[in-house]
Each structure stands twice: as structure tokens, then as C-alpha cells.
Design a protein around this motif. Structure first.
Motif, PDB file in Angstrom:
ATOM      1  N   TYR B  18       1.001  -1.087  -0.103  1.00 39.04           N
ATOM      2  CA  TYR B  18       0.094  -0.105  -0.040  1.00 39.04           C
ATOM      3  C   TYR B  18       0.835   1.186  -0.256  1.00 39.04           C
ATOM      4  N   PHE B  19       1.563   1.508  -1.200  1.00 38.37           N
ATOM      5  CA  PHE B  19       2.462   2.502  -1.251  1.00 38.37           C
ATOM      6  C   PHE B  19       1.952   3.955  -1.038  1.00 38.37           C
ATOM      7  N   LYS B  20       0.534   4.290  -1.101  1.00 35.67           N
ATOM      8  CA  LYS B  20      -0.061   5.371  -0.799  1.00 35.67           C
ATOM      9  C   LYS B  20       0.084   5.921   0.402  1.00 35.67           C
ATOM     10  N   GLY B  21       0.126   4.713   1.314  1.00 32.87           N
ATOM     11  CA  GLY B  21       0.235   4.878   2.731  1.00 32.87           C
ATOM     12  C   GLY B  21       1.334   5.495   3.083  1.00 32.87           C
ATOM     13  N   ALA B  23       3.218   7.722   1.339  1.00 36.89           N
ATOM     14  CA  ALA B  23       3.251   9.019   0.663  1.00 36.89           C
ATOM     15  C   ALA B  23       2.225   9.938   1.751  1.00 36.89           C
ATOM     16  N   SER B  24       1.007   9.074   2.401  1.00 40.08           N
ATOM     17  CA  SER B  24       0.089   9.936   2.913  1.00 40.08           C
ATOM     18  C   SER B  24       0.178  10.025   4.447  1.00 40.08           C
ATOM     19  N   SER B  26      -0.708   7.597   6.332  1.00 35.30           N
ATOM     20  CA  SER B  26      -2.008   6.738   6.644  1.00 35.30           C
ATOM     21  C   SER B  26      -1.886   5.295   6.412  1.00 35.30           C
ATOM     22  N   TYR B  28      -3.680   1.464   5.554  1.00 33.97           N
ATOM     23  CA  TYR B  28      -4.839   0.999   4.496  1.00 33.97           C
ATOM     24  C   TYR B  28      -5.930   0.338   5.568  1.00 33.97           C
ATOM     25  N   GLY B  47       2.399   0.829   4.823  1.00 32.64           N
ATOM     26  CA  GLY B  47       2.137   0.150   3.549  1.00 32.64           C
ATOM     27  C   GLY B  47       1.528  -1.337   3.872  1.00 32.64           C
TER      28      GLY B  47
END
Lengths: 45, 288
Positions: B18-21, B23-24, B26, B28, B47
Motif C-alpha cells: 500500500y504505497f499510498k500509505g 506518501a500520505s 496513513s 490501509y 504499507g
């Protein structure tokens, strides 16, 4: 009981336990814990 | 790059995809968190796609119902009975981190044997303390995660605790205690192969109980073994492979299988190996 059949019995036991846990809704409970930041894990809680 | 290393890297990537985590900052929050992974991977890592079995188990034990998670116990029993500590050696992201640290050039020291037993006490306390050490409201805590787990500090505590402005003021003595444990294990990992797995990991302790009789396990063909001792010498977990190939410490890294000149060791469902042709490596050559 032979050493060969022991792991098979444990795998069957594991499947039964897992099934019972899922039937009791444990996956949902675990998800509820997992979607929130665990403060203890990060050294705050 | 060896096959096992590739599998370890892919596993670490999939477990924390969960790469977005990152960056943000946060975590998953999807359905994947209902699934426990069979390795130590903190579910508060930005992640993480799944849940850590140790954290999940303790959370349910610490809740007001103090329930033992049959789901987690069942999952770990299946994995352990199938292959013992194979997942430690091939899939655990924190094991991979320790192994990579161990590649730094430094004097390597053996682990004092008595410390290997400590993880069984940790496993016992991981299961007991959330039920018996309760607050005024009757709730326990995931004490292993809270006081010991360096994987949680590395994967969740550092990125979230240090980089999230709202959490920074809350960091106190507990955070620094856990940070100290992480630093100690990072330093130890440079000198000792997988010190956390061998001394403190409750998951490794649980899987270790199955090593001797798991469905897939190491077997030595006595008609092939020439007792050259190569397997004993190259085992990173310091196991006497020739005496007990399925020692509780074995993480099935398969290095002994790869290095055995007689191909006398196999990881299989106890299928006898065929006899070795006479033209293969003679015993004297191997001993030299």
C-alpha cells in the motif's frame, strides 16, 4: 500415531480452528483493529 | 541473487504494497486487514495490506471478552504443521531486514545457546499478559507490541510517530524505550544472524514447535552422508544439521541443501532419496 500422520492431523485441526474463528466473526474484529493505527505498536499507547 | 532472497524481497513488497500509505502517512483500511499474514509485519505500517498475527491475537485477548483467536491459532497451526519455520526463512520481512544488516562487514559472533529459549517465555507471556494484566476497566494491552516488538517500531513507529505532526507531541518514554530496543537489535543484527528471530520472536517460537514433525521437513539420506560437516559449518542458525536437521532453530533457508556435495539433504515430504551412482563425489574428496 506416526510422525507422518501428525502434521496432517494438525493441519486438519488448524482448518477446523480457522473455520470456527471465521464463523465467530473474528476476521471482522481483526479488521476493525487493523484499520486503526495501533498506538501501542508505535510507542504511544 | 539467490532464489530465497528474491522470494523474501517479493514477500516484503507484497506485504507492504500500500504505497499510498507511505506518501500520505496513513494506513490501509480495506478488506485485506481482515486477513492475517503468517509473518511478523506490523498492521500499522503505512504499507501493510494485511494484519499481523501477533498483534491480532493480542488485540482479541486484550479486549473485554478476552477471546483466544481461533482464526489466528488455526492459521499459524496450518502453516507450522505444513512446513515449520519455512515462512521465517523465506517470507518474513523483519527477518529479511536482519539478514541484510548481517551482510555488513563486521566480526560475527555466535549467539549464546541459552538465549534461544527466551522466545518460548516471550510466546507464553504474549498469550498470558493481555488476559491477566488488566487496567481498571478490565482491558489488557498487546504487551508484546507495546514493549518489545522492534518490527512495529521500524515499520510503524518511526514513519508515523516521527513524521505525523499530530503524533509527535505524544511521543514519550515508551517510544524511546521501543526505539532503544530497535537500535539494539539493529546493532546486534550486524554481528549476529537474525538475533530477534532467535531470541524474542513469539511467532518463530510457535512455528518452531512444529519443526520436528512438519509435513515438509529436512531429511538426511544416511547412505549418502559422509559426515563431512560442511552443513554444520555453513548453517547460519548454528544448528548441528547432521545430528538434528529439524532443530527448532532451523528456518529452512536450505543453505545446507545447496552446499552439500553429496546431495544428501532434502526438504521434502519424507520421500526416500534414490541411491547415489558410484561415480559421484567420493567421501575422501569431500572430507578434504
Amino acid at each position: 500415531m506416526s510422525k507422518r500422520s501428525l502434521p496432517i492431523l494438525f493441519i486438519i485441526l488448524g482448518c477446523l480452528l480457522m473455520g470456527a474463528g471465521l464463523w465467530h466473526g473474528e476476521a471482522g474484529e481483526i479488521m476493525l483493529k487493523g484499520i486503526h493505527v495501533c498506538l501501542e505498536c508505535i510507542g504511544i499507547g | 541473487m539467490e532464489k530465497r532472497r528474491i522470494v523474501q524481497l517479493v514477500s516484503a513488497l507484497i506485504n507492504n504494497a500500500y504505497f499510498k500509505g507511505f506518501a500520505s502517512l496513513s494506513i490501509y483500511q480495506g478488506q485485506g486487514k481482515a486477513v492475517c499474514v503468517p509473518v511478523l509485519n506490523c498492521y500499522s505500517c503505512p504499507g501493510a495490506l494485511g494484519s499481523c498475527p501477533v498483534g491480532a491475537m493480542q488485540s482479541l485477548l486484550a479486549s473485554y471478552k478476552h477471546r483466544l483467536s481461533l482464526y489466528v491459532i488455526g492459521l499459524l497451526t496450518i502453516v507450522g504443521a505444513a512446513s515449520g519455520r519455512l515462512v521465517c526463512g523465506w517470507l518474513c520481512p523483519f527477518g529479511l531486514i536482519q539478514e541484510l544488516l548481517n551482510r555488513f562487514p563486521s566480526p560475527k559472533i555466535p549467539l549464546p545457546g541459552v538465549l534461544k529459549h527466551l522466545k518460548y517465555l516471550v510466546l507464553l507471556l504474549t498469550l498470558l499478559l493481555p488476559v491477566v494484566w488488566l487496567n481498571a476497566a478490565g482491558l489488557g494491552s498487546p504487551y508484546f507490541c507495546k514493549f518489545l516488538c522492534p518490527a512495529g517500531t521500524l515499520e510503524a513507529g518511526l514513519p508515523l510517530g516521527l513524521l505525523t505532526p499530530q503524533l509527535q507531541p505524544l511521543l514519550g518514554s515508551l517510544f524511546y524505550w521501543k526505539l532503544a530496543i530497535l537500535i539494539i537489535f539493529i546493532v546486534l543484527s550486524v554481528m549476529i544472524f537474525r538475533p530477534f528471530c532467535r531470541v524474542l520472536c513469539p511467532l518463530g517460537a510457535f512455528y518452531a514447535l512444529f519443526n520436528a514433525f512438519s509435513l515438509w521437513r529436512l531429511e538426511i539420506a544416511p547412505e549418502r552422508c559422509v559426515s563431512c560437516g560442511i552443513c554444520d559449518n555453513i548453517c547460519p542458525m548454528e544448528i548441528a544439521v547432521t545430528q538434528n536437521p529439524n532443530d527448532r532453530e532451523c528456518i529452512r533457508c536450505m543453505r545446507c541443501i545447496d552446499q552439500c556435495p553429496q546431495k544428501a539433504i532434502a526438504f521434502s515430504r519424507v520421500i526416500p532419496l534414490p541411491a547415489l551412482p558410484e561415480r559421484d563425489l567420493p567421501a575422501e574428496e569431500c572430507k578434504s
